[in-house]
Design a protein around this motif. Structure first.
Motif, mmCIF file in Angstrom:
data_model
loop_
_atom_site.group_PDB
_atom_site.id
_atom_site.type_symbol
_atom_site.label_atom_id
_atom_site.label_comp_id
_atom_site.label_asym_id
_atom_site.label_seq_id
_atom_site.Cartn_x
_atom_site.Cartn_y
_atom_site.Cartn_z
ATOM 1 N N ILE A 1 0.836 -1.207 0.000
ATOM 2 C CA ILE A 1 0.000 0.000 0.000
ATOM 3 C C ILE A 1 0.870 1.256 0.000
ATOM 4 O O ILE A 1 0.515 2.269 -0.619
ATOM 5 C CB ILE A 1 -1.042 0.011 1.159
ATOM 6 N N ASP A 2 2.038 1.192 0.641
ATOM 7 C CA ASP A 2 2.964 2.330 0.596
ATOM 8 C C ASP A 2 3.522 2.519 -0.817
ATOM 9 O O ASP A 2 3.664 3.645 -1.295
ATOM 10 C CB ASP A 2 4.105 2.142 1.596
ATOM 11 N N GLU A 3 3.804 1.416 -1.506
ATOM 12 C CA GLU A 3 4.268 1.477 -2.891
ATOM 13 C C GLU A 3 3.198 2.108 -3.785
ATOM 14 O O GLU A 3 3.496 2.966 -4.627
ATOM 15 C CB GLU A 3 4.591 0.061 -3.372
ATOM 16 N N LEU A 4 1.956 1.710 -3.592
ATOM 17 C CA LEU A 4 0.859 2.307 -4.369
ATOM 18 C C LEU A 4 0.690 3.785 -4.033
ATOM 19 O O LEU A 4 0.420 4.597 -4.928
ATOM 20 C CB LEU A 4 -0.442 1.547 -4.113
ATOM 21 N N ALA A 5 0.849 4.150 -2.773
ATOM 22 C CA ALA A 5 0.733 5.560 -2.372
ATOM 23 C C ALA A 5 1.793 6.405 -3.081
ATOM 24 O O ALA A 5 1.507 7.534 -3.491
ATOM 25 C CB ALA A 5 0.861 5.697 -0.859
ATOM 26 N N ARG A 6 2.997 5.864 -3.235
ATOM 27 C CA ARG A 6 4.040 6.609 -3.960
ATOM 28 C C ARG A 6 3.617 6.834 -5.410
ATOM 29 O O ARG A 6 3.808 7.916 -5.960
ATOM 30 C CB ARG A 6 5.372 5.861 -3.887
ATOM 31 N N ARG A 7 3.017 5.825 -6.035
ATOM 32 C CA ARG A 7 2.592 5.949 -7.435
ATOM 33 C C ARG A 7 1.415 6.900 -7.584
ATOM 34 O O ARG A 7 1.385 7.744 -8.474
ATOM 35 C CB ARG A 7 2.210 4.586 -8.012
ATOM 36 N N TYR A 8 0.416 6.767 -6.719
ATOM 37 C CA TYR A 8 -0.829 7.510 -6.895
ATOM 38 C C TYR A 8 -0.833 8.887 -6.236
ATOM 39 O O TYR A 8 -1.590 9.754 -6.652
ATOM 40 C CB TYR A 8 -2.012 6.690 -6.370
ATOM 41 N N THR A 9 -0.044 9.070 -5.181
ATOM 42 C CA THR A 9 -0.121 10.337 -4.434
ATOM 43 C C THR A 9 1.213 11.044 -4.259
ATOM 44 O O THR A 9 1.244 12.143 -3.704
ATOM 45 C CB THR A 9 -0.723 10.110 -3.038
ATOM 46 N N ASP A 10 2.309 10.420 -4.664
ATOM 47 C CA ASP A 10 3.655 10.958 -4.461
ATOM 48 C C ASP A 10 4.027 11.077 -2.987
ATOM 49 O O ASP A 10 4.954 11.808 -2.634
ATOM 50 C CB ASP A 10 3.825 12.323 -5.146
ATOM 51 N N ASN A 11 3.312 10.394 -2.105
ATOM 52 C CA ASN A 11 3.684 10.326 -0.691
ATOM 53 C C ASN A 11 4.518 9.074 -0.465
ATOM 54 O O ASN A 11 4.311 8.053 -1.126
ATOM 55 C CB ASN A 11 2.442 10.271 0.203
ATOM 56 N N ASP A 12 5.427 9.142 0.499
ATOM 57 C CA ASP A 12 6.287 7.987 0.780
ATOM 58 C C ASP A 12 5.539 6.831 1.418
ATOM 59 O O ASP A 12 5.967 5.689 1.335
ATOM 60 C CB ASP A 12 7.449 8.390 1.694
ATOM 61 N N GLU A 13 4.428 7.158 2.070
ATOM 62 C CA GLU A 13 3.637 6.090 2.674
ATOM 63 C C GLU A 13 2.159 6.447 2.635
ATOM 64 O O GLU A 13 1.783 7.604 2.436
ATOM 65 C CB GLU A 13 4.089 5.784 4.100
ATOM 66 N N TYR A 14 1.341 5.435 2.821
ATOM 67 C CA TYR A 14 -0.103 5.582 2.796
ATOM 68 C C TYR A 14 -0.530 6.481 3.949
ATOM 69 O O TYR A 14 -0.172 6.243 5.098
ATOM 70 C CB TYR A 14 -0.731 4.191 2.903
ATOM 71 N N GLN A 15 -1.295 7.534 3.650
ATOM 72 C CA GLN A 15 -1.625 8.562 4.632
ATOM 73 C C GLN A 15 -2.915 8.318 5.414
ATOM 74 O O GLN A 15 -3.102 8.866 6.487
ATOM 75 C CB GLN A 15 -1.723 9.926 3.939
ATOM 76 N N THR A 16 -3.830 7.512 4.873
ATOM 77 C CA THR A 16 -5.118 7.291 5.521
ATOM 78 C C THR A 16 -4.954 6.350 6.706
ATOM 79 O O THR A 16 -4.260 5.339 6.596
ATOM 80 C CB THR A 16 -6.118 6.690 4.507
ATOM 81 N N PRO A 17 -5.561 6.660 7.849
ATOM 82 C CA PRO A 17 -5.457 5.751 8.998
ATOM 83 C C PRO A 17 -5.980 4.357 8.646
ATOM 84 O O PRO A 17 -7.000 4.214 7.969
ATOM 85 C CB PRO A 17 -6.344 6.400 10.061
ATOM 86 N N ILE A 18 -5.253 3.375 9.083
ATOM 87 C CA ILE A 18 -5.636 1.990 8.827
ATOM 88 C C ILE A 18 -6.552 1.530 9.957
ATOM 89 O O ILE A 18 -6.204 1.611 11.125
ATOM 90 C CB ILE A 18 -4.391 1.102 8.685
ATOM 91 N N GLU A 19 -7.729 1.049 9.558
ATOM 92 C CA GLU A 19 -8.746 0.652 10.536
ATOM 93 C C GLU A 19 -8.701 -0.826 10.880
ATOM 94 O O GLU A 19 -9.184 -1.238 11.927
ATOM 95 C CB GLU A 19 -10.132 1.013 10.001
ATOM 96 N N SER A 20 -8.183 -1.649 9.967
ATOM 97 C CA SER A 20 -8.073 -3.085 10.224
ATOM 98 C C SER A 20 -6.871 -3.618 9.453
ATOM 99 O O SER A 20 -6.138 -2.856 8.832
ATOM 100 C CB SER A 20 -9.368 -3.809 9.832
ATOM 101 N N GLU A 21 -6.693 -4.889 9.446
ATOM 102 C CA GLU A 21 -5.551 -5.527 8.804
ATOM 103 C C GLU A 21 -5.561 -5.308 7.289
ATOM 104 O O GLU A 21 -6.577 -5.469 6.626
ATOM 105 C CB GLU A 21 -5.629 -7.022 9.118
ATOM 106 N N ARG A 22 -4.408 -4.909 6.712
ATOM 107 C CA ARG A 22 -4.274 -4.746 5.267
ATOM 108 C C ARG A 22 -4.160 -6.120 4.633
ATOM 109 O O ARG A 22 -3.484 -7.003 5.163
ATOM 110 C CB ARG A 22 -3.026 -3.946 4.891
ATOM 111 N N VAL A 23 -4.809 -6.291 3.496
ATOM 112 C CA VAL A 23 -4.731 -7.534 2.734
ATOM 113 C C VAL A 23 -4.587 -7.202 1.250
ATOM 114 O O VAL A 23 -4.951 -6.112 0.813
ATOM 115 C CB VAL A 23 -5.965 -8.448 2.935
#
Length: 129
Positions: free
Chosen positions: A97-119
């Motif tokens: 998800i951090d890799e996707l955040a770099r592609r889609y938002t130019d942020n180094d990591e996913y910015q939205t709070p995670i509410e449950s386990e990432r899959v």
């Protein structure tokens, strides 16, 4: 199993949004816009989500999915896939998800709070249209 044609691989290297359709418990379609990725070595579409989200719960119950995406630079160029979620995994999901955040938002990591386990929903394409 149907491979994603080489001429569409570029859609997975840019900010292409996809729509993933899953089936609810009642058999009704549930469609969600998502960030999309592709594992070319294993021929799997990758959708990163949280375990509590509707699409993840639907895929756990019924693995049949549809995915469509349009080229962000040419809406008349599109890819549509019918397939199955053949794996739901937590392996590497946070890094992904951090890799996707770099592609889609130019942020180094996913910015939205995670509410449950990432899959990661790993989707085997059965038909490519």
């Amino acid at each position: 199993m149907a491979p994603i044609p080489e001429e569409f691989h570029d859609l997975f290297e840019t900010e292409t949004f996809a729509h993933v359709a899953t089936l609810t418990e009642e058999g009704l379609p549930h469609v969600t816009p998502v960030w999309i990725d592709y594992d070319a070595d294993d021929n799997r579409l990758l959708v990163n989500t949280e375990r509590h989200r509707q699409k993840a719960r639907n895929a756990e119950r019924n693995s049949a999915v549809g995915v469509s995406m349009t080229d962000p630079d040419d809406p008349y160029r599109f890819l549509s896939v019918i397939g199955e979620v053949d794996e739901i995994t937590t392996d590497g999901a946070r890094e992904h998800i951090d890799e996707l955040a770099r592609r889609y938002t130019d942020n180094d990591e996913y910015q939205t709070p995670i509410e449950s386990e990432r899959v990661i929903l790993r989707i085997r394409p059965d038909r490519v249209l």
